[in-house]
Design an enzyme around this catalytic site. Sequence first.
Site, mmCIF file in Angstrom:
data_model
loop_
_atom_site.group_PDB
_atom_site.id
_atom_site.type_symbol
_atom_site.label_atom_id
_atom_site.label_comp_id
_atom_site.label_asym_id
_atom_site.label_seq_id
_atom_site.Cartn_x
_atom_site.Cartn_y
_atom_site.Cartn_z
ATOM 1 N N CYS A 117 0.893 -1.157 0.000
ATOM 2 C CA CYS A 117 0.000 0.000 0.000
ATOM 3 C C CYS A 117 0.927 1.201 0.000
ATOM 4 O O CYS A 117 1.559 1.512 1.013
ATOM 5 C CB CYS A 117 -0.908 0.019 1.232
ATOM 6 N N CYS A 159 -0.519 4.306 2.421
ATOM 7 C CA CYS A 159 -0.612 4.149 3.882
ATOM 8 C C CYS A 159 -0.386 2.690 4.250
ATOM 9 O O CYS A 159 0.752 2.232 4.237
ATOM 10 C CB CYS A 159 -1.926 4.704 4.434
ATOM 11 N N SER A 160 -1.446 1.969 4.549
ATOM 12 C CA SER A 160 -1.259 0.619 5.083
ATOM 13 C C SER A 160 -2.479 -0.246 4.828
ATOM 14 O O SER A 160 -2.829 -1.078 5.653
ATOM 15 C CB SER A 160 -0.995 0.702 6.589
ATOM 16 N N CYS A 161 -3.174 -0.044 3.698
ATOM 17 C CA CYS A 161 -4.367 -0.827 3.403
ATOM 18 C C CYS A 161 -3.983 -2.311 3.333
ATOM 19 O O CYS A 161 -2.987 -2.674 2.703
ATOM 20 C CB CYS A 161 -4.981 -0.385 2.084
#
Lengths: 191, 97
Positions: free
Chosen positions: A97, A100-102
Amino acid sequence: MTRPPVALRTAALEQLLTERGLVDPAVMDRFIATYETAVGPLNGAKVVARAWTDPAYRERLLADGTAAIAELGFSGPQGEHIVVVENTPTRHNVVVCTLCSCYPWPVLGLPPSWYKDPAYRARVVREPRKVLREMGLDLPADVQITVRDSSAEVRWLVLPERPAGTESLSEEDLVGLVTRDAMVGVAKVAP
Amino acid sequence: MTLPVDGPAAPPRSNGELDFAEPWESRAFGMAVTLHDAGAFTWEAFQAALVARIAASTGEWSYYREWLAALEDVLADTVTPEEIDTRAEILAHRHDH
């Protein structure tokens, strides 16, 4: 102006929200415990092992990840719009991602620290083969690598290759072989 | 940039990997999930704030520091940063005793 340390700000915010009746610390405790202990890559491993042993399930999984995953009882936050891609001997998918951090929480739990790190997020897009090699996965030059960028619209999950020599293993045995890293595409499943 | 890599992949059945390096990180995580579950904000709104905070991040990298900042951003109409800092100072002095 320097703000107070993050740990104190977090405690302060929790106090203020609790006083206003906006959060219940006991509910928070339950959510945290769920993600620390109950939701993790074991769920994803069950999905992968089912897909390896049930061709009809595999088709449903590749057609609609979220729905097929829900068949096994896994759903919840960050479980919407999961798209499953299959790794083969000639085509390798790796997930990131970049913004961000999906990450598909219901099947993999919370992302590991390296997944959230700026270095991984930036570099795996630019030089995936090199990054994978640094992480211990040396792919032959003729394997095509596709980097899958997760977002709120699509959360990618890799269906790893079933290792050779596992034909006699049961679905339950196969579950034990599947690792989180293989489902992110930074490793293969070892027999 | 070097790539920090955890040790060998934890077997999926152990689920034993530490998600949070410090207790406050788990509280910041739990707060966002609880508030979202209660309908305080959409996940898209939180995520957009997180993306913006991560993009603007400088200095030593801390994922949950940006997470907390994003949470403060989406709660700005409910709790102001000044209120948070004032309460944090009170908590800091309480710890002194």
